[in-house]
Design an enzyme around this catalytic site. Structure first.
Site, mmCIF file in Angstrom:
data_model
loop_
_atom_site.group_PDB
_atom_site.id
_atom_site.type_symbol
_atom_site.label_atom_id
_atom_site.label_comp_id
_atom_site.label_asym_id
_atom_site.label_seq_id
_atom_site.Cartn_x
_atom_site.Cartn_y
_atom_site.Cartn_z
ATOM 1 N N TYR A 1 0.776 -1.193 -0.001
ATOM 2 C CA TYR A 1 0.000 -0.059 -0.176
ATOM 3 C C TYR A 1 0.958 1.267 -0.157
ATOM 4 O O TYR A 1 0.480 2.407 -0.479
ATOM 5 C CB TYR A 1 -0.887 -0.020 1.200
ATOM 6 C CG TYR A 1 -1.957 -0.976 1.292
ATOM 7 C CD1 TYR A 1 -2.060 -1.897 0.162
ATOM 8 C CD2 TYR A 1 -2.575 -1.347 2.451
ATOM 9 C CE1 TYR A 1 -2.926 -2.969 0.370
ATOM 10 C CE2 TYR A 1 -3.715 -2.350 2.622
ATOM 11 C CZ TYR A 1 -3.682 -3.204 1.539
ATOM 12 O OH TYR A 1 -4.695 -4.212 1.780
ATOM 13 N N ARG B 1 -17.654 7.778 8.537
ATOM 14 C CA ARG B 1 -18.122 6.473 7.994
ATOM 15 C C ARG B 1 -17.370 5.273 8.776
ATOM 16 O O ARG B 1 -18.003 4.346 8.817
ATOM 17 C CB ARG B 1 -17.871 6.601 6.551
ATOM 18 C CG ARG B 1 -18.353 5.385 5.790
ATOM 19 C CD ARG B 1 -19.780 5.299 5.624
ATOM 20 N NE ARG B 1 -20.325 6.092 4.677
ATOM 21 C CZ ARG B 1 -21.606 6.470 4.564
ATOM 22 N NH1 ARG B 1 -22.819 5.928 5.189
ATOM 23 N NH2 ARG B 1 -22.205 7.378 3.824
ATOM 24 N N LYS C 1 1.512 -6.455 5.848
ATOM 25 C CA LYS C 1 1.440 -7.609 5.236
ATOM 26 C C LYS C 1 2.843 -7.446 4.552
ATOM 27 O O LYS C 1 3.519 -6.392 4.134
ATOM 28 C CB LYS C 1 0.611 -7.731 4.001
ATOM 29 C CG LYS C 1 -0.831 -7.542 4.720
ATOM 30 C CD LYS C 1 -1.977 -7.708 3.527
ATOM 31 C CE LYS C 1 -3.136 -7.094 4.135
ATOM 32 N NZ LYS C 1 -3.470 -5.936 4.250
ATOM 33 N N SER D 1 -12.337 3.302 4.060
ATOM 34 C CA SER D 1 -13.234 4.690 4.033
ATOM 35 C C SER D 1 -12.174 5.926 4.203
ATOM 36 O O SER D 1 -11.404 5.842 5.204
ATOM 37 C CB SER D 1 -14.444 4.826 4.918
ATOM 38 O OG SER D 1 -15.204 6.041 4.579
ATOM 39 N N PRO E 1 -14.054 9.985 8.603
ATOM 40 C CA PRO E 1 -14.094 9.469 9.881
ATOM 41 C C PRO E 1 -15.427 8.893 10.338
ATOM 42 O O PRO E 1 -15.607 8.011 11.022
ATOM 43 C CB PRO E 1 -13.689 10.341 10.508
ATOM 44 C CG PRO E 1 -12.585 11.037 9.734
ATOM 45 C CD PRO E 1 -13.235 11.133 8.342
ATOM 46 N N SER F 1 -15.508 -6.233 1.674
ATOM 47 C CA SER F 1 -16.813 -6.481 2.459
ATOM 48 C C SER F 1 -18.009 -5.784 1.904
ATOM 49 O O SER F 1 -19.223 -6.557 2.070
ATOM 50 C CB SER F 1 -16.596 -6.138 4.032
ATOM 51 O OG SER F 1 -15.713 -6.767 4.591
ATOM 52 N N SER G 1 -2.804 -14.352 3.709
ATOM 53 C CA SER G 1 -3.842 -13.422 2.739
ATOM 54 C C SER G 1 -3.983 -14.070 1.458
ATOM 55 O O SER G 1 -3.305 -14.528 1.110
ATOM 56 C CB SER G 1 -3.437 -12.146 2.758
ATOM 57 O OG SER G 1 -4.400 -11.307 2.061
ATOM 58 N N ASN G 2 -5.139 -14.227 1.020
ATOM 59 C CA ASN G 2 -5.568 -14.696 -0.147
ATOM 60 C C ASN G 2 -5.375 -16.250 -0.389
ATOM 61 O O ASN G 2 -4.757 -16.814 -1.376
ATOM 62 C CB ASN G 2 -4.813 -13.879 -1.379
ATOM 63 C CG ASN G 2 -5.453 -12.539 -1.168
ATOM 64 O OD1 ASN G 2 -6.700 -12.203 -1.462
ATOM 65 N ND2 ASN G 2 -4.398 -11.624 -1.012
ATOM 66 N N HIS H 1 1.199 -11.845 2.054
ATOM 67 C CA HIS H 1 0.118 -11.239 1.166
ATOM 68 C C HIS H 1 -0.624 -11.807 0.259
ATOM 69 O O HIS H 1 -1.757 -11.882 0.100
ATOM 70 C CB HIS H 1 0.585 -9.580 0.879
ATOM 71 C CG HIS H 1 -0.395 -8.901 0.429
ATOM 72 N ND1 HIS H 1 -0.511 -7.351 0.353
ATOM 73 C CD2 HIS H 1 -1.821 -9.013 -0.253
ATOM 74 C CE1 HIS H 1 -1.082 -6.613 0.323
ATOM 75 N NE2 HIS H 1 -2.343 -7.515 0.024
ATOM 76 N N ASN I 1 -19.000 2.006 10.487
ATOM 77 C CA ASN I 1 -18.611 0.651 10.139
ATOM 78 C C ASN I 1 -18.087 0.026 11.434
ATOM 79 O O ASN I 1 -18.488 -1.290 11.407
ATOM 80 C CB ASN I 1 -17.524 0.674 9.261
ATOM 81 C CG ASN I 1 -17.812 1.321 7.808
ATOM 82 O OD1 ASN I 1 -19.036 1.102 7.016
ATOM 83 N ND2 ASN I 1 -16.708 1.838 6.934
#
Length: 301
Positions: A53, A262, A82, A257, A260, A202, A152-153, A113, A266
């Protein structure tokens, strides 16, 4: 409907570490440091980032500002990051550099990852087999650089391979998971082997591409009738209904998101529980579709 606003719901990982069931994914978010800082003030405790990222400095700025202002203690945060494919041969060096960017002494969880053996930069085979990588990941726990390790994945076959030789079991598998894509077999396998599932995407942002004709088809989970109707019934947002459906299964969620307020909504998806009947209604949306990465910037969500 049962509601609890005193604390976040937590799940206990197979090493005894507790993790919140709702948090924040940080991929492609603008003003990230401020967003994390404000969100921590609003109750955020689970933060997901990654080497890929390229935002760990901003994540660390937001976290450390909140800690310095005594809004939260480090021990009350769950920070996961990750390891990217290009660094599988040097996980310790990589994590040490990530910790420097985060300005933290340790992370709570460190994930591989992707289970790939191909370096997508040049297409060459990654010459670090899984048993070597995982031994090095286990050493990160032993050296105190991370409290936990996971993946992950990973599909069932990848997990079976890993479980056949690991000394320290993965505590978690982060995968795409939402009402359109239940991953029932994978979820059951993880439950049977005491591996926590963490859902990304999600809220199902992205475009599904039909494999047969390479045709893009738009879906909007938050506009599905059953989601809208349940949002009205529970006096929640459609997003909270979709997230609570996963939490009902004890699957953790980390929707991204840039807002803040939102993020606070969540997180509050963990404060109530759908009835079994309403949970089953959302289950009826399953179509087994895996969506492409989001084309909608999290700042707009």
């Amino acid at each position: 409907m049962e509601e609890n606003k005193n604390h976040l719901n937590y799940t206990t990982l197979n090493n005894g570490v507790k993790m919140p069931l709702a948090g924040l994914g940080t991929y492609n978010i603008q003003n990230l440091a401020d967003n994390i800082y404000e969100s921590i003030k609003n109750g955020l405790r689970l933060i997901d980032t990654a080497q890929f990222y390229k935002n760990e400095k901003e994540v660390g700025e937001g976290i450390n500002k909140a800690i310095k202002e005594n809004i939260v203690e480090r021990k009350d945060l769950f920070v996961l990051t990750k390891l990217w494919n290009t660094s599988k041969h040097i996980p310790e060096e990589t994590l040490i550099n990530q910790l420097k960017d985060l300005n933290l002494d340790y992370v709570d969880l460190y994930l591989d990852h992707w289970p790939t053996q191909i370096n997508e930069v040049d297409g060459k085979i990654i010459k670090t087999p899984m048993h070597i990588l995982w031994k090095n990941m286990e050493n990160l726990v032993k050296k105190g650089l991370t409290k936990s390790i996971g993946v992950s994945n990973y599909n069932i076959q990848s997990l079976m391979n890993l479980l056949s030789f690991c000394e320290i079991k993965p505590v978690l598998n982060e995968v795409e998971f939402h009402p359109y894509f239940h991953q029932k077999e994978l979820l059951n396998f993880c439950k049977n082997n005491d591996i926590q599932l963490l859902a990304y995407n999600s809220l199902c942002r992205g475009v599904y591409t039909k494999r047969a004709h390479n045709k893009e088809v738009n879906y909007n989970l938050l506009e599905e009738n059953v989601i809208v109707e349940l949002a009205k019934k529970y006096n929640k947002t459609p997003g909270q209904i979709a997230l609570n459906w996963a939490i009902y299964k004890n699957v953790a969620v980390i929707p991204a998101s840039g807002k803040p307020y939102r993020v606070k909504e969540n997180i509050e998806s963990a404060y109530f529980r759908l009835s079994k009947e309403d949970y089953e209604k959302v289950c009826g949306l399953n179509i087994g579709y895996r969506f492409l990465p989001s084309r909608i910037a999290p700042n707009q969500v």
